[in-house]
Design an enzyme around this catalytic site. Structure first.
Site, PDB file in Angstrom:
ATOM      1  N   HIS B   8     -10.619  37.000  -1.010  1.00  0.00           N
ATOM      2  CA  HIS B   8     -10.991  38.054  -1.970  1.00  0.00           C
ATOM      3  C   HIS B   8     -12.052  37.568  -2.939  1.00  0.00           C
ATOM      4  O   HIS B   8     -12.283  36.371  -3.090  1.00  0.00           O
ATOM      5  CB  HIS B   8      -9.768  38.556  -2.752  1.00  0.00           C
ATOM      6  CG  HIS B   8      -9.097  37.521  -3.616  1.00  0.00           C
ATOM      7  ND1 HIS B   8      -8.037  36.762  -3.179  1.00  0.00           N
ATOM      8  CD2 HIS B   8      -9.337  37.104  -4.888  1.00  0.00           C
ATOM      9  CE1 HIS B   8      -7.643  35.939  -4.143  1.00  0.00           C
ATOM     10  NE2 HIS B   8      -8.424  36.120  -5.201  1.00  0.00           N
ATOM     11  N   HIS B  81     -14.395  35.140  -9.714  1.00  0.00           N
ATOM     12  CA  HIS B  81     -14.205  34.009  -8.805  1.00  0.00           C
ATOM     13  C   HIS B  81     -14.286  34.476  -7.353  1.00  0.00           C
ATOM     14  O   HIS B  81     -14.241  35.675  -7.068  1.00  0.00           O
ATOM     15  CB  HIS B  81     -12.873  33.290  -9.066  1.00  0.00           C
ATOM     16  CG  HIS B  81     -11.640  34.077  -8.733  1.00  0.00           C
ATOM     17  ND1 HIS B  81     -10.996  34.898  -9.647  1.00  0.00           N
ATOM     18  CD2 HIS B  81     -10.916  34.187  -7.591  1.00  0.00           C
ATOM     19  CE1 HIS B  81      -9.944  35.458  -9.070  1.00  0.00           C
ATOM     20  NE2 HIS B  81      -9.876  35.054  -7.815  1.00  0.00           N
ATOM     21  N   GLU B 132     -11.502  29.595  -6.009  1.00  0.00           N
ATOM     22  CA  GLU B 132     -10.061  29.488  -5.782  1.00  0.00           C
ATOM     23  C   GLU B 132      -9.844  29.116  -4.320  1.00  0.00           C
ATOM     24  O   GLU B 132     -10.508  29.664  -3.427  1.00  0.00           O
ATOM     25  CB  GLU B 132      -9.393  30.846  -6.081  1.00  0.00           C
ATOM     26  CG  GLU B 132      -7.877  30.840  -5.869  1.00  0.00           C
ATOM     27  CD  GLU B 132      -7.221  32.185  -6.196  1.00  0.00           C
ATOM     28  OE1 GLU B 132      -7.964  33.177  -6.421  1.00  0.00           O
ATOM     29  OE2 GLU B 132      -5.978  32.249  -6.218  1.00  0.00           O
TER      30      GLU B 132
END
Lengths: 147, 147
Positions: B8, B81, B132
């Site tokens: 994502h 992010h 991430e």
């Protein structure tokens, strides 16, 4: 008009070669193109290919580059835009306008770094996120419209 | 350690419900979850599902939320992010350290909003981009490690 797949995330950087080195050496993402200049777009680009999308590393090229302003605010670089594929770029442009959004520039789709027509929607319309819409390359007839 | 698929893009916003409305009504991206609170992470989240990834809309929850600082700098919101899947989160954490990067917090993977262990790599290591890394859910044994 409905977003298709995410084609790429655009990441602005002062140096695409150095950024590509980081993705390769730190993250093992070594499937990347050589830097390529697009003087008409004001950018130097490296595409890093990941399993389901690409990262488009973008360095300013020339004094009129649209990337300078972003790097003034974010000198180290950062996430610049998200690009989604659409089946018909002209229909997408018309839908953006009909739904009240602002298409950047003249609003005429132009050929982006991937060789297909694109438009950009103003970040104010999408919570501060710059959204690029790209003619789905699989549905492109090569003449500025959809197949 | 090698990045897998992009799971994502995290998008910070002052209001996930309003942001979800924009993705649905402007972009036709209507496959979205209801807002969900994660008090332990300091965020309220909506996941918008697109054909090859998700957009994670993130609103600050509570005074200690890690999202406040980003919204102070970008009041309308913006890309926060990118999250990539890795086959073994502990091996990924160790690789990040061995390669000289800074893992945020204690460095112990913790359960993120997707229910699998994650770590974050400091933006200074990746040209201003917060990355991430997420244990690939398909390879997760449910006990903090990989299957």
């Amino acid at each position: 008009m409905k977003l298709g797949r995410l084609n790429h995330v655009g990441v602005a950087t002062p140096d695409v070669a150095e950024a590509a080195r980081v993705y390769a050496e730190l993250y093992g993402a070594a499937d990347a193109t050589a830097p390529k200049d697009f003087p008409q777009l004001g950018v130097r680009v490296v595409f890093v290919t990941l399993p389901n999308m690409q990262i488009e590393l973008i360095e300013p090229l020339g004094e009129a580059s649209p990337i300078h302003k972003f790097l003034e605010k974010n000198p180290k670089g950062g996430q610049h835009h998200m690009c989604f594929e659409v089946p018909d770029i002209l229909a997408a442009r018309d839908a953006m306008r009909a739904r009240g959004a602002t298409v950047l520039g003249s609003g005429e789709p132009y050929i982006g770094a991937h060789g297909v027509p694109v438009i950009f929607v103003h970040p104010k319309d999408s919570g501060g996120v710059l959204i690029e819409l790209m003619q789905d390359p699989a549905l492109y007839d090569g003449a500025g419209g959809h197949a």
